[in-house]
Each structure stands twice: as structure tokens, then as C-alpha cells.
Scaffold this motif. Structure first.
Motif, mmCIF file in Angstrom:
data_model
loop_
_atom_site.group_PDB
_atom_site.id
_atom_site.type_symbol
_atom_site.label_atom_id
_atom_site.label_comp_id
_atom_site.label_asym_id
_atom_site.label_seq_id
_atom_site.Cartn_x
_atom_site.Cartn_y
_atom_site.Cartn_z
ATOM 1 N N PRO A 176 0.889 -1.144 0.007
ATOM 2 C CA PRO A 176 -0.106 0.116 -0.014
ATOM 3 C C PRO A 176 0.737 1.377 0.024
ATOM 4 C CG PRO A 176 -0.153 -0.926 2.194
ATOM 5 C CD PRO A 176 0.544 -1.979 1.288
ATOM 6 N N ARG A 177 2.033 1.232 0.592
ATOM 7 C CA ARG A 177 2.951 2.533 0.497
ATOM 8 C C ARG A 177 3.943 2.375 -0.689
ATOM 9 N NH1 ARG A 177 1.984 0.315 5.044
ATOM 10 N NH2 ARG A 177 3.530 -0.976 5.055
ATOM 11 N N LYS A 178 3.770 1.616 -1.795
ATOM 12 C CA LYS A 178 4.625 1.602 -2.975
ATOM 13 C C LYS A 178 6.101 1.642 -2.738
ATOM 14 C CE LYS A 178 0.666 3.723 -5.323
ATOM 15 N NZ LYS A 178 -0.027 4.801 -5.128
ATOM 16 N N GLU A 179 6.322 0.632 -1.508
ATOM 17 C CA GLU A 179 7.801 0.517 -1.403
ATOM 18 C C GLU A 179 8.469 -0.375 -2.246
ATOM 19 O OE1 GLU A 179 8.485 -0.021 2.928
ATOM 20 O OE2 GLU A 179 7.042 0.995 3.526
ATOM 21 N N ASP A 180 7.831 -1.014 -2.997
ATOM 22 C CA ASP A 180 8.362 -2.238 -4.000
ATOM 23 C C ASP A 180 7.887 -1.786 -5.567
ATOM 24 O OD1 ASP A 180 9.760 -4.374 -5.116
ATOM 25 O OD2 ASP A 180 8.191 -5.938 -4.515
ATOM 26 N N PRO A 181 8.716 -0.665 -5.914
ATOM 27 C CA PRO A 181 7.872 -0.366 -7.275
ATOM 28 C C PRO A 181 8.287 -1.068 -8.538
ATOM 29 C CG PRO A 181 9.663 1.368 -6.515
ATOM 30 C CD PRO A 181 9.264 0.218 -5.322
ATOM 31 N N SER A 182 9.338 -2.000 -8.305
ATOM 32 C CA SER A 182 9.479 -2.859 -9.349
ATOM 33 C C SER A 182 8.853 -4.289 -9.166
ATOM 34 C CB SER A 182 10.966 -3.198 -9.493
ATOM 35 O OG SER A 182 11.259 -4.062 -8.536
ATOM 36 N N GLY A 183 8.586 -4.502 -7.938
ATOM 37 C CA GLY A 183 7.606 -5.724 -7.807
ATOM 38 C C GLY A 183 8.685 -6.978 -7.550
ATOM 39 N N ARG A 184 10.058 -6.710 -7.406
ATOM 40 C CA ARG A 184 11.040 -7.781 -7.232
ATOM 41 C C ARG A 184 10.713 -8.342 -5.699
ATOM 42 N NH1 ARG A 184 15.813 -4.713 -9.953
ATOM 43 N NH2 ARG A 184 15.227 -5.310 -12.061
ATOM 44 N N ARG A 185 10.535 -7.510 -4.709
ATOM 45 C CA ARG A 185 10.488 -8.164 -3.332
ATOM 46 C C ARG A 185 8.991 -8.895 -3.451
ATOM 47 N NH1 ARG A 185 10.741 -3.398 0.644
ATOM 48 N NH2 ARG A 185 11.100 -2.010 -1.077
ATOM 49 N N MET A 186 8.262 -8.487 -3.792
ATOM 50 C CA MET A 186 6.860 -9.353 -3.831
ATOM 51 C C MET A 186 6.976 -10.605 -4.562
ATOM 52 S SD MET A 186 2.851 -8.016 -4.870
ATOM 53 C CE MET A 186 3.233 -6.557 -3.995
ATOM 54 N N ASN A 187 7.664 -10.596 -5.760
ATOM 55 C CA ASN A 187 8.095 -11.749 -6.488
ATOM 56 C C ASN A 187 8.941 -12.672 -5.745
ATOM 57 O OD1 ASN A 187 7.888 -13.275 -8.807
ATOM 58 N ND2 ASN A 187 9.844 -12.902 -9.295
ATOM 59 N N ALA A 188 10.028 -12.346 -4.983
ATOM 60 C CA ALA A 188 10.627 -13.114 -4.044
ATOM 61 C C ALA A 188 9.890 -13.796 -2.928
ATOM 62 C CB ALA A 188 11.914 -12.248 -3.620
ATOM 63 N N LEU A 189 8.961 -13.030 -2.404
ATOM 64 C CA LEU A 189 8.193 -13.639 -1.262
ATOM 65 C C LEU A 189 7.374 -14.694 -1.734
ATOM 66 C CD1 LEU A 189 6.871 -10.322 0.495
ATOM 67 C CD2 LEU A 189 8.941 -11.951 1.185
ATOM 68 N N VAL A 190 6.700 -14.537 -3.129
ATOM 69 C CA VAL A 190 5.804 -15.426 -3.652
ATOM 70 C C VAL A 190 6.632 -16.809 -3.920
ATOM 71 C CG1 VAL A 190 4.556 -15.929 -5.399
ATOM 72 C CG2 VAL A 190 4.128 -13.874 -4.518
ATOM 73 N N LYS A 191 7.635 -16.518 -4.414
ATOM 74 C CA LYS A 191 8.556 -17.780 -4.844
ATOM 75 C C LYS A 191 8.814 -18.564 -3.613
ATOM 76 C CE LYS A 191 10.276 -16.310 -9.199
ATOM 77 N NZ LYS A 191 11.578 -15.990 -9.923
ATOM 78 N N ALA A 192 9.398 -17.978 -2.593
ATOM 79 C CA ALA A 192 9.772 -18.696 -1.287
ATOM 80 C C ALA A 192 8.500 -19.269 -0.547
ATOM 81 C CB ALA A 192 10.376 -17.468 -0.400
ATOM 82 N N TYR A 193 7.441 -18.604 -0.650
ATOM 83 C CA TYR A 193 6.142 -19.126 -0.128
ATOM 84 C C TYR A 193 5.777 -20.461 -0.935
ATOM 85 C CZ TYR A 193 1.244 -19.622 -0.309
ATOM 86 O OH TYR A 193 -0.082 -19.995 -0.364
ATOM 87 N N GLN A 194 5.691 -20.416 -2.105
ATOM 88 C CA GLN A 194 5.356 -21.361 -3.080
ATOM 89 C C GLN A 194 6.464 -22.587 -2.760
ATOM 90 O OE1 GLN A 194 5.145 -19.342 -6.820
ATOM 91 N NE2 GLN A 194 3.086 -19.745 -6.860
ATOM 92 N N GLN A 195 7.548 -22.448 -2.698
ATOM 93 C CA GLN A 195 8.409 -23.616 -2.512
ATOM 94 C C GLN A 195 8.311 -24.298 -1.032
ATOM 95 O OE1 GLN A 195 12.012 -21.741 -2.884
ATOM 96 N NE2 GLN A 195 12.276 -21.864 -5.189
ATOM 97 N N LYS A 196 7.848 -23.634 -0.141
ATOM 98 C CA LYS A 196 7.746 -24.085 1.154
ATOM 99 C C LYS A 196 6.145 -24.820 1.285
ATOM 100 C CE LYS A 196 9.669 -24.653 5.049
ATOM 101 N NZ LYS A 196 10.647 -25.653 5.081
ATOM 102 N N THR A 197 5.305 -24.238 0.496
ATOM 103 C CA THR A 197 3.779 -24.808 0.518
ATOM 104 C C THR A 197 3.635 -25.663 -0.309
ATOM 105 O OG1 THR A 197 3.017 -23.041 -0.556
ATOM 106 C CG2 THR A 197 3.268 -22.829 1.729
ATOM 107 N N ARG A 198 4.436 -26.227 -1.181
ATOM 108 C CA ARG A 198 3.953 -27.362 -2.148
ATOM 109 C C ARG A 198 4.006 -28.643 -1.638
ATOM 110 N NH1 ARG A 198 5.851 -25.258 -7.971
ATOM 111 N NH2 ARG A 198 5.225 -23.136 -7.651
#
Length: 123
Positions: free
Chosen positions: A101-123
Motif C-alpha cells: 500500500p505504501r509503494k515501497e516495491d515499485p519494481s515488484g521484485r520483493r513481492m515476487n521473491a516472497l511469492v516464490k519462497a512461499y510457493q516452494q515451502k507450501t507445495r
């Protein structure tokens, strides 16, 4: 009898929270910094959820009894994001809602890294 019920309930909560802690540990291993995660109950209908921040982004991680329930909760996850940039990701019995909401990740790279790590752990 009441004490036994509390003990069983504590074990169930501990079992669920350890899985969420596994996701937090995966983020830490990926170089992210999760903080302030607390139990937020059924933030998504039918889920056992924890919410906090990860590297400046708001995140909610919810565990469901089944993959079908998790998939049904996906729409409610998008509602949590509102007008912010974010993502809702279903992985098995898990749903991750992450928002910026505060636009701290304008490129989306951090968000993408979070999603990838989450998916690897929850599969």
C-alpha cells in the motif's frame, strides 16, 4: 476435562503455527525480514491466518483444511488488497495475500521473491 481441551487446542494451534513459521523461516532464508506476525483468526473465511510485514510489505498467510477451501478464499484475498498493488497466491492448502500500500516495491521484485519462497515451502 476442560484442561485437556485447552491442551489439545494449544497443540492444534501450535501445529498450524509451526507451518506458518516455516513460511516465515523460508522468507528469512531468502534474505527477507518478516516481523510482527500475529494470529489474526479467520481473516480469510475458513482459514487460520497470521499477518504481519515482510521487508516493508503487508502479508497474510492462511492455512485451510483443504485445497478446495483455500481456492474458494482466493477472492476474499483480493478484497484484502483493495486498491493497493498486491497478489493473492493459492498453494495447496495455503493462501498468501501480499500488498504494497505504501509503494515501497515499485519494481515488484520483493513481492515476487516472497511469492516464490512461499510457493516452494507450501507445495
Amino acid at each position: 476435562m476442560r484442561r485437556m481441551g485447552f491442551a489439545l487446542g494449544a497443540l492444534l494451534v501450535a501445529g498450524c503455527s509451526s507451518n506458518a513459521n516455516d513460511v516465515l523461516d523460508a522468507w528469512k532464508a531468502a534474505g527477507e525480514s518478516p516481523s510482527g506476525f500475529t494470529d489474526v483468526g479467520e481473516k480469510l473465511p475458513g482459514g487460520k491466518c497470521q499477518a504481519g510485514k515482510v521487508s516493508g510489505l503487508e502479508a497474510t498467510v492462511c492455512h485451510f483444511d483443504g485445497a478446495e477451501q483455500a481456492k474458494k478464499a482466493e477472492e476474499a484475498g483480493w478484497a484484502l488488497i483493495g486498491d493497493a498493488v498486491g497478489s493473492t497466491v493459492v498453494s495447496g492448502k495455503w493462501v498468501l495475500v501480499v500488498a504494497d500500500p505504501r509503494k515501497e516495491d515499485p519494481s515488484g521484485r520483493r513481492m515476487n521473491a516472497l511469492v516464490k519462497a512461499y510457493q516452494q515451502k507450501t507445495r
